[in-house]
Design a protein around this motif. Structure first.
Motif, PDB file in Angstrom:
ATOM      1  N   CYS A 140      31.008 -18.981  25.753  1.00 35.78           N
ATOM      2  CA  CYS A 140      32.432 -18.764  25.476  1.00 35.78           C
ATOM      3  C   CYS A 140      33.190 -18.676  26.805  1.00 35.78           C
ATOM      4  CB  CYS A 140      32.662 -17.428  24.756  1.00 35.78           C
ATOM      5  SG  CYS A 140      31.741 -17.255  23.217  1.00 35.78           S
ATOM      6  N   ILE A 178      24.807 -19.285  27.989  1.00 39.65           N
ATOM      7  CA  ILE A 178      25.336 -18.785  29.264  1.00 39.65           C
ATOM      8  C   ILE A 178      26.255 -17.604  28.986  1.00 39.65           C
ATOM      9  CG2 ILE A 178      26.568 -19.408  31.388  1.00 39.65           C
ATOM     10  CD1 ILE A 178      26.191 -22.368  30.636  1.00 39.65           C
ATOM     11  N   SER A 179      26.007 -16.482  29.657  1.00 45.37           N
ATOM     12  CA  SER A 179      26.860 -15.308  29.451  1.00 45.37           C
ATOM     13  C   SER A 179      26.762 -14.358  30.636  1.00 45.37           C
ATOM     14  CB  SER A 179      26.435 -14.575  28.175  1.00 45.37           C
ATOM     15  OG  SER A 179      27.178 -13.392  28.006  1.00 45.37           O
ATOM     16  N   GLN A 180      27.898 -14.027  31.201  1.00 42.19           N
ATOM     17  CA  GLN A 180      27.914 -13.039  32.276  1.00 42.19           C
ATOM     18  C   GLN A 180      27.418 -11.703  31.758  1.00 42.19           C
ATOM     19  OE1 GLN A 180      28.604  -9.857  34.504  1.00 42.19           O
ATOM     20  NE2 GLN A 180      30.122 -10.017  32.886  1.00 42.19           N
ATOM     21  N   SER A 181      28.093 -11.197  30.725  1.00 43.15           N
ATOM     22  CA  SER A 181      27.794  -9.845  30.233  1.00 43.15           C
ATOM     23  C   SER A 181      26.463  -9.792  29.495  1.00 43.15           C
ATOM     24  CB  SER A 181      28.897  -9.391  29.276  1.00 43.15           C
ATOM     25  OG  SER A 181      28.947 -10.252  28.145  1.00 43.15           O
ATOM     26  N   GLY A 182      26.103 -10.910  28.872  1.00 43.03           N
ATOM     27  CA  GLY A 182      24.915 -10.907  28.017  1.00 43.03           C
ATOM     28  C   GLY A 182      25.150 -10.184  26.705  1.00 43.03           C
ATOM     29  N   ALA A 238      38.763 -10.902  34.647  1.00 36.18           N
ATOM     30  CA  ALA A 238      38.748 -12.357  34.816  1.00 36.18           C
ATOM     31  C   ALA A 238      37.516 -12.740  35.624  1.00 36.18           C
ATOM     32  CB  ALA A 238      40.012 -12.823  35.525  1.00 36.18           C
ATOM     33  N   SER A 239      36.734 -13.608  35.059  1.00 37.01           N
ATOM     34  CA  SER A 239      35.450 -13.962  35.654  1.00 37.01           C
ATOM     35  C   SER A 239      35.641 -14.876  36.866  1.00 37.01           C
ATOM     36  CB  SER A 239      34.633 -14.678  34.574  1.00 37.01           C
ATOM     37  OG  SER A 239      33.295 -14.747  34.951  1.00 37.01           O
ATOM     38  N   GLN A 252      26.794 -19.107  37.962  1.00 35.08           N
ATOM     39  CA  GLN A 252      26.265 -19.850  36.798  1.00 35.08           C
ATOM     40  C   GLN A 252      26.089 -21.324  37.165  1.00 35.08           C
ATOM     41  OE1 GLN A 252      29.434 -18.832  34.104  1.00 35.08           O
ATOM     42  NE2 GLN A 252      28.344 -17.102  33.213  1.00 35.08           N
ATOM     43  N   LEU A 312      42.717 -21.411  32.732  1.00 33.20           N
ATOM     44  CA  LEU A 312      42.347 -20.163  32.041  1.00 33.20           C
ATOM     45  C   LEU A 312      42.619 -18.952  32.939  1.00 33.20           C
ATOM     46  CD1 LEU A 312      41.038 -18.697  29.598  1.00 33.20           C
ATOM     47  CD2 LEU A 312      38.834 -19.022  30.700  1.00 33.20           C
ATOM     48  N   LYS A 313      42.238 -19.088  34.209  1.00 32.28           N
ATOM     49  CA  LYS A 313      42.427 -17.981  35.151  1.00 32.28           C
ATOM     50  C   LYS A 313      43.903 -17.619  35.275  1.00 32.28           C
ATOM     51  CE  LYS A 313      39.455 -16.851  35.491  1.00 32.28           C
ATOM     52  NZ  LYS A 313      38.076 -16.691  35.106  1.00 32.28           N
ATOM     53  N   GLU A 336      45.167 -15.917  31.949  1.00 34.09           N
ATOM     54  CA  GLU A 336      44.619 -14.584  31.740  1.00 34.09           C
ATOM     55  C   GLU A 336      45.305 -13.519  32.564  1.00 34.09           C
ATOM     56  OE1 GLU A 336      39.972 -14.328  31.341  1.00 34.09           O
ATOM     57  OE2 GLU A 336      40.514 -15.580  33.041  1.00 34.09           O
ATOM     58  N   VAL A 353      33.062  -9.136  25.083  1.00 39.24           N
ATOM     59  CA  VAL A 353      33.616  -9.326  23.744  1.00 39.24           C
ATOM     60  C   VAL A 353      32.475  -9.167  22.741  1.00 39.24           C
ATOM     61  CG1 VAL A 353      34.975 -10.859  22.275  1.00 39.24           C
ATOM     62  CG2 VAL A 353      35.374 -10.831  24.727  1.00 39.24           C
TER      63      VAL A 353
HETATM   64  C1  F6R Z   1      37.350 -15.420  31.553  1.00 41.60           C
HETATM   65  C2  F6R Z   1      36.574 -14.428  30.835  1.00 41.60           C
HETATM   66  C3  F6R Z   1      36.093 -14.740  29.448  1.00 41.60           C
HETATM   67  C4  F6R Z   1      34.570 -14.724  29.441  1.00 41.60           C
HETATM   68  C5  F6R Z   1      34.025 -14.877  28.024  1.00 41.60           C
HETATM   69  C6  F6R Z   1      32.523 -14.967  27.989  1.00 41.60           C
HETATM   70  O1  F6R Z   1      37.718 -14.991  32.805  1.00 41.60           O
HETATM   71  O2  F6R Z   1      36.275 -13.399  31.361  1.00 41.60           O
HETATM   72  O3  F6R Z   1      36.586 -15.973  29.017  1.00 41.60           O
HETATM   73  O4  F6R Z   1      34.114 -15.741  30.281  1.00 41.60           O
HETATM   74  O5  F6R Z   1      34.462 -13.790  27.247  1.00 41.60           O
HETATM   75  O6  F6R Z   1      31.947 -13.814  28.491  1.00 41.60           O
HETATM   76  P1  F6R Z   1      30.425 -13.748  28.868  1.00 41.60           P
HETATM   77  O7  F6R Z   1      30.202 -14.696  29.990  1.00 41.60           O
HETATM   78  O8  F6R Z   1      30.187 -12.320  29.265  1.00 41.60           O
HETATM   79  O9  F6R Z   1      29.652 -14.159  27.647  1.00 41.60           O
END
Ligand code: F6R
Length: 366
Positions: A58, A104-108, A157-158, A165, A242-243, A246, A363
């Motif tokens: 996402c 792929i997910s930052q937060s997992g 904001a990522s 990644q 997107l950046k 946001e 999220v």
């Molecule tokens: C953009 C942002 C969101 C995340 C998205 C997925 O700056 O923060 O669009 O990239 O909610 O999050 P993860 O990578 O944690 O699954």
């Protein structure tokens, strides 16, 4: 804790040279001419037998997936499809036992991505995770994986998660290319060397901070912005837009540059800033023509170009120079000034950069 920076976001933008290095450390072994990634190495047969790779994610992570689609297909000739996890999980997708799914997910912890993984597993696919948070739900739910070593990302904001990644996914693409023999050994070695130089180049790209700040002063009151890129840099255009949305609440859209004439060109007038990603590689000449089309309709051009560029410089209202790099690796560099531009615009507009309204870092609900 912000290390002298005004915001976590800026600190995290500046951490990118070191976290990219942390992410390839121990994996990119230039002297031995190999890439070592246990999650891939231990499951190499699964990757090599895969009829296709499905990427689910996402937001920004989905944009990293799109960059990976270009890189994996180019390097290892395995078909790749990239899906929004939220769409994938609800549309009765076709999943085969010999599919490899990369989540792929930052937060997992993203609920939709987690649900997409469960669905893929139920259908017998092999699921590989690219997560940043160690021990997160997605890292536990996947069969194997590789962590990005971005460190904690506090800004909502990522930023550094995105570039790490892309780093991991590039390593995977190269690892598979080597195993499949889809890349010549000399190209392969050249990519290893080039990848090792990326942190220095990102450091140099960070020197665009001043020019992006000046540009931000001029355009901070814009109500709309268009971001254009082609090839490997099309997803970077999406991410740039997107950046900006946001954190500055300016409406922005990212588009593949050639799609402009199929609609968005109608929006171009003297009030429309258009950010064009135009490194001197690949489709450069075509992007130059796109810039001419925008100029002839009085649009304002902010171009991200390779150092030493002359052609775009003549046409653009503003140029932002990034170091030279092989085309497939340019997203790691072109992204940097776009992050900085959004940051400065948001600060000048008085926005809460680290915690934009209505957004959450993880999220965990759909
Ligand atoms: C953009 C942002 C969101 C995340 C998205 C997925 O700056 O923060 O669009 O990239 O909610 O999050 P993860 O990578 O944690 O699954």
């Amino acid at each position: 804790e912000k290390g002298g920076y005004d915001h976590f976001m800026l600190k995290e933008i500046y951490e990118q040279p070191s976290v990219i290095k942390d992410t390839y450390r121990g994996r990119l072994l230039v002297n031995d001419g190999i890439i070592k990634m246990s999650g891939v190495d231990d499951n190499l047969e699964k990757f090599l037998n895969a009829k296709r790779i499905l990427i689910v994610a996402c937001g920004t992570s989905w944009h990293a997936g799109l960059v990976a689609e270009y890189i994996i297909e180019e390097f290892s000739r395995i078909p790749v499809e990239v899906e929004y996890a939220s769409e994938f999980r609800y549309r009765n997708p076709i999943i085969n036992k010999d599919d490899v799914v990369i989540a792929i997910s930052q937060s997992g912890e993203t609920a939709d991505t987690l649900a997409a993984i469960k669905l893929a597993k139920e259908n017998g696919a092999f699921v590989f995770g690219v997560c940043n948070v160690v021990g997160s739900s997605i890292s536990r739910e996947t069969h194997a994986g590789a962590y990005t070593h971005a460190g904690p990302e506090i800004g909502v904001a990522s930023t550094k998660a995105f570039t790490t990644q892309i780093t991991i996914l590039t390593l995977i693409a190269l690892r598979l290319a080597k195993a499949k023999g889809t890349m010549s050994n000399s190209d392969y070695q050249r990519y290893l060397l080039e990848l090792e130089l990326i942190p220095e180049k990102v450091q140099e790209a960070l020197l665009t901070n001043d020019v992006t700040k000046q540009i931000a002063e001029i355009y901070k009151d814009a109500t709309n912005c268009l971001y254009l890129g082609r090839g490997y840099n099309f997803p970077v255009a999406l991410e740039g837009a997107l950046k900006l949305k946001e954190i500055s609440y300016i409406h922005a859209e990212g588009y593949p540059a050639a799609e402009m004439k199929h609609g968005p060109i109608a929006l171009i007038d003297e009030h429309m800033p258009v950010i064009v990603i135009a490194p001197n590689k690949g489709h450069y000449d075509k992007v130059v023509s796109n810039i001419q089309e925008i100029k002839s309709r009085s649009g304002k051009i902010i171009a991200v170009v390779t150092k030493g560029d002359t052609q775009v410089k003549e046409l653009a209202d503003h140029v932002i120079e990034i170091p030279e790099a092989t085309e497939a690796l340019t997203p790691l560099l072109t992204t940097i000034p776009l992050q900085l531009l959004s940051y400065h615009i948001a600060v000048l507009r008085g926005c809460n950069v680290d915690q934009p309204r209505n957004l959450a870092k993880s999220v965990t609900v759909e």
